[in-house]
Every structure is written in structure tokens, then in C-alpha cells.
Design a protein around this motif. Structure first.
Motif, PDB file in Angstrom:
ATOM      1  N   ALA A   1       2.328   7.119  -3.557  1.00 16.02           N
ATOM      2  CA  ALA A   1       2.288   7.441  -5.029  1.00 16.02           C
ATOM      3  C   ALA A   1       1.234   6.478  -5.537  1.00 16.02           C
ATOM      4  O   ALA A   1       1.064   5.552  -5.110  1.00 16.02           O
ATOM      5  CB  ALA A   1       3.685   7.094  -5.691  1.00 16.02           C
ATOM      6  N   VAL A   2       0.584   7.007  -6.328  1.00 14.46           N
ATOM      7  CA  VAL A   2      -0.813   6.316  -7.009  1.00 14.46           C
ATOM      8  C   VAL A   2      -0.759   6.476  -8.532  1.00 14.46           C
ATOM      9  O   VAL A   2      -0.587   7.779  -8.675  1.00 14.46           O
ATOM     10  CB  VAL A   2      -2.019   7.237  -6.400  1.00 14.46           C
ATOM     11  CG1 VAL A   2      -3.172   6.297  -7.155  1.00 14.46           C
ATOM     12  CG2 VAL A   2      -2.238   7.040  -4.982  1.00 14.46           C
TER      13      VAL A   2
ATOM     14  N   GLY B   1       0.788  -1.155   0.126  1.00 17.06           N
ATOM     15  CA  GLY B   1       0.053   0.084   0.111  1.00 17.06           C
ATOM     16  C   GLY B   1       0.739   1.369   0.053  1.00 17.06           C
ATOM     17  O   GLY B   1       0.244   2.181   0.274  1.00 17.06           O
ATOM     18  N   THR B   2       2.154   1.218  -0.010  1.00 15.17           N
ATOM     19  CA  THR B   2       2.784   2.674  -0.185  1.00 15.17           C
ATOM     20  C   THR B   2       2.878   2.865  -1.649  1.00 15.17           C
ATOM     21  O   THR B   2       2.935   4.063  -2.157  1.00 15.17           O
ATOM     22  CB  THR B   2       4.080   2.186   0.348  1.00 15.17           C
ATOM     23  OG1 THR B   2       4.842   1.598  -0.429  1.00 15.17           O
ATOM     24  CG2 THR B   2       4.396   1.858   1.720  1.00 15.17           C
ATOM     25  N   ARG B   3       2.887   2.078  -2.670  1.00  9.13           N
ATOM     26  CA  ARG B   3       2.725   2.461  -4.140  1.00  9.13           C
ATOM     27  C   ARG B   3       1.670   1.704  -4.714  1.00  9.13           C
ATOM     28  O   ARG B   3       1.927   0.476  -5.214  1.00  9.13           O
ATOM     29  CB  ARG B   3       4.172   2.244  -4.802  1.00  9.13           C
ATOM     30  CG  ARG B   3       5.461   3.015  -4.220  1.00  9.13           C
ATOM     31  CD  ARG B   3       6.702   2.686  -4.935  1.00  9.13           C
ATOM     32  NE  ARG B   3       6.688   3.117  -6.316  1.00  9.13           N
ATOM     33  CZ  ARG B   3       6.937   4.316  -6.722  1.00  9.13           C
ATOM     34  NH1 ARG B   3       7.154   5.593  -5.999  1.00  9.13           N
ATOM     35  NH2 ARG B   3       6.816   4.591  -8.183  1.00  9.13           N
ATOM     36  N   VAL B   4       0.776   2.304  -5.170  1.00  5.43           N
ATOM     37  CA  VAL B   4      -0.616   1.802  -5.398  1.00  5.43           C
ATOM     38  C   VAL B   4      -0.885   2.112  -6.831  1.00  5.43           C
ATOM     39  O   VAL B   4      -0.920   3.127  -7.467  1.00  5.43           O
ATOM     40  CB  VAL B   4      -1.787   2.221  -4.722  1.00  5.43           C
ATOM     41  CG1 VAL B   4      -3.072   1.267  -5.002  1.00  5.43           C
ATOM     42  CG2 VAL B   4      -1.517   1.852  -3.129  1.00  5.43           C
TER      43      VAL B   4
ATOM     44  N   ASN C   1      -9.051  14.454  -2.786  1.00  7.39           N
ATOM     45  CA  ASN C   1      -7.859  15.001  -2.220  1.00  7.39           C
ATOM     46  C   ASN C   1      -6.716  13.894  -2.559  1.00  7.39           C
ATOM     47  O   ASN C   1      -5.883  13.793  -1.718  1.00  7.39           O
ATOM     48  CB  ASN C   1      -7.721  15.408  -0.900  1.00  7.39           C
ATOM     49  CG  ASN C   1      -8.704  16.734  -0.633  1.00  7.39           C
ATOM     50  OD1 ASN C   1      -8.622  17.720  -1.241  1.00  7.39           O
ATOM     51  ND2 ASN C   1      -9.376  16.568   0.475  1.00  7.39           N
ATOM     52  N   ILE C   2      -6.796  13.201  -3.608  1.00  8.98           N
ATOM     53  CA  ILE C   2      -5.700  12.195  -4.011  1.00  8.98           C
ATOM     54  C   ILE C   2      -5.207  12.339  -5.331  1.00  8.98           C
ATOM     55  O   ILE C   2      -5.806  12.814  -6.353  1.00  8.98           O
ATOM     56  CB  ILE C   2      -6.437  10.902  -4.034  1.00  8.98           C
ATOM     57  CG1 ILE C   2      -6.922  10.557  -2.667  1.00  8.98           C
ATOM     58  CG2 ILE C   2      -5.137   9.778  -4.676  1.00  8.98           C
ATOM     59  CD1 ILE C   2      -7.730   9.055  -2.645  1.00  8.98           C
ATOM     60  N   THR C   3      -3.919  12.891  -5.321  1.00 13.16           N
ATOM     61  CA  THR C   3      -3.256  13.178  -6.760  1.00 13.16           C
ATOM     62  C   THR C   3      -2.692  11.840  -7.158  1.00 13.16           C
ATOM     63  O   THR C   3      -1.871  11.097  -6.790  1.00 13.16           O
ATOM     64  CB  THR C   3      -2.245  14.075  -6.361  1.00 13.16           C
ATOM     65  OG1 THR C   3      -2.644  15.313  -5.892  1.00 13.16           O
ATOM     66  CG2 THR C   3      -1.413  14.270  -7.688  1.00 13.16           C
TER      67      THR C   3
END
Length: 291
Positions: free
Chosen positions: A199-200, A170-173, A226-228
Motif C-alpha cells: 500500500a502507498v 517497505g510494505t506500507r509506504v 503502474n503504481i496506485t
């Protein structure tokens, strides 16, 4: 919003142990509770075979053999759980009150008899997420009754654990987007992960897109939360969309892939293959699916 209750249909295999590690890792992130359930085969389910021309003695012998095999399997699962608890810094809790006092990830275990696909699907409706083991090497993924039961009959997201315990989750999704209701449900279910991620990335492809909003629409939706996220188009590998999707997730060093499952009927997907099937069989990272 977080994943407070996690259900794990536990098996006594290496894949089951990896799923237990993955579930507890997830629980530590969200300070949640993991309930491990093992469903033993009920020998009485053999009884209907009496109508297939088998004698009473044969039925009794089959029931006894089923009971022994089911008991052996249950013992292996219980032993795996006990080893895990003894070797890890985990807290056992049997109620919400006990888990709240622990102020940490907690675990519980139950072994029940019945039909796994029915019990697991029904139980998982009372949990925020289910974690299931990755199908063992060489096992036909279509035979995973617990996985399909949860996907099709629980209304809850499923986290498919990789074959080996992940180093992180779940840190880089990465989120797969193709405009379908299933992909929208998967991203909605993954919002807690997306808020927490460093990071997404949204993965899309013209070969994957179905009738529905394009990638710009989902980027706008995430901005309202509020998700970039960045959008990256991927290409099929040797005409396999699922392989292209997994390759793009690996290129991002993703430790979680979120996607919708089975846009078409399960029967059609099993016959034709499909992106869901390819990802289930070949993913080496945790995959969160929703339908």
C-alpha cells in the motif's frame, strides 16, 4: 531496478547496531551488499592547532590522546560488527563476484582514517543508497556529519534507521509531497520500494505545499509507473508540520516514510527548525530522504 549496493557509516552505539540491522534487512529484500565503513579520526588533523599558540608538546599530547580515543572507538565498532556477523546468518563478501556467487545479502567492513564527512560523501556516490544511524537521544541532529554530508554532497538517497530495529520495512509506504524538486527526487529514488509495497499513500498539506505541482500531478506520475497510490491531506499538530506528517504516517502504520530534505538552505533550516529537522529527530520508522 533495485538497491544493489548499500553504504553504512557504522558507529559503535546502540543506534549504530539498529542501523546495521536495518541495512541488512534492506539488503535481504533486494539481495544486495552492505558495506560498513568506520572512519577513524586522523590525529594529524590536530596539527593545524599549532598556529593557535599551542606548544609542540601540547600538540603531541593532543595527537596522542586523539589517537587513543580514535582507536578505542574503532575497536568498539569492529567488535559490534563481529558480534553481529557471529549471531546472524549473513555472508561476508569483498567483491561483486563473491556477492553474486552468494546469491544472498552480503556484508563487508572497512576502517579508514580521515575526515568522516568527506570520505562518506565521496564513497556514497558509488552506492545506490546509504543507511545512517538515527541520532542518539539527546544528540543534536545538526551534528550528524555523515548524514548531512551524504544528503548535500553525494547525489544519493539516505535511509535514516529508527532507534530500534524495525519489524518490517517497505510494505506500507508513505511519501511526503510538497511540489519541490527535493520531494520529486525522493519519490523517484523510492520507486523500487513503491513497486514492491502493499500500500502507498501520498501525504500532503496546504501548510507544507511549496511552489510546484500539486498532489494530483504526482499521483498521475505514479500511475505512469503502474503504481496506485491514495492521497491524504494531513494537518499540522500544534502548528508543527513535521509532527503532523509523522502522525499521518503512523496512522497509516507506515514502515517507510519517503520525503525530500531541506528545501531551503541547511543554515536556514538549522536556525528556523523545519520539517526535515523535526522528522529526523522524532521519527520512529525508517525514513528515506533525498535532496
Amino acid at each position: 531496478m533495485a538497491y544493489r549496493r548499500i553504504l553504512l557509516p557504522l558507529t559503535g552505539t546502540a543506534a549504530g547496531e539498529a542501523a546495521l540491522h536495518t541495512a541488512v534487512m534492506t539488503a535481504r529484500i533486494w539481495h544486495s551488499h552492505v558495506h560498513c565503513i568506520h572512519v577513524r579520526v586522523d590525529a594529524r588533523d590536530v596539527a593545524p592547532l599549532a598556529g593557535e599558540g599551542l606548544s609542540g608538546a601540547m600538540i603531541e599530547e593532543m595527537m596522542a590522546a586523539t589517537e587513543r580515543e580514535s582507536g578505542d572507538r574503532a575497536s568498539r565498532v569492529q567488535a559490534l560488527f563481529n558480534r553481529f556477523v557471529d549471531g546472524k546468518d549473513v555472508v561476508l563478501a569483498s567483491s561483486a563476484e563473491a556477492a553474486e556467487k552468494a546469491d544472498a545479502a552480503t556484508l563487508s567492513f572497512a576502517s579508514v582514517a580521515g575526515r568522516e564527512e568527506d570520505l562518506v560523501a565521496q564513497e556514497s556516490r558509488l552506492y545506490d543508497m546509504a543507511v545512517v544511524p538515527h541520532p542518539d537521544a539527546g544528540e543534536d541532529v545538526s551534528s550528524s556529519d555523515a548524514l548531512h554530508a551524504i544528503l548535500f554532497d553525494s547525489g544519493r538517497p539516505v535511509l535514516i534507521a529508527p532507534r530500534m530495529p524495525p519489524a518490517s520495512i517497505g510494505t506500507r509506504v508513505c511519501c511526503a509531497w510538497n511540489g519541490t524538486a527535493e520531494s520529486a527526487a525522493a519519490i523517484a529514488a523510492a520507486l523500487p520500494w513503491l513497486h514492491r509495497a502493499e500500500a502507498v499513500r501520498i501525504l500532503y498539506s496546504r501548510d507544507y505545499q511549496r511552489r510546484g505541482p500539486d498532489v494530483k500531478g504526482i499521483l498521475s506520475y505514479l500511475r505512469w509507473h503502474n503504481i496506485t497510490a491514495e492521497a491524504v491531506e494531513f494537518q499540522p499538530i500544534t502548528r508543527e508540520v513535521g509532527a503532523g506528517l509523522l502522525g499521518a504516517a503512523r496512522d497509516f502504520n507506515a514502515d517507510l516514510l519517503c520525503m525530500g530534505a531541506y528545501s531551503h538552505s541547511r543554515i536556514r533550516q538549522l536556525i528556523l527548525g523545519g520539517v526535515t529537522r523535526h522528522v529526523l529527530e522524532n521519527a520512529d520508522m525508517p525514513v528515506m530522504m533525498c535532496r
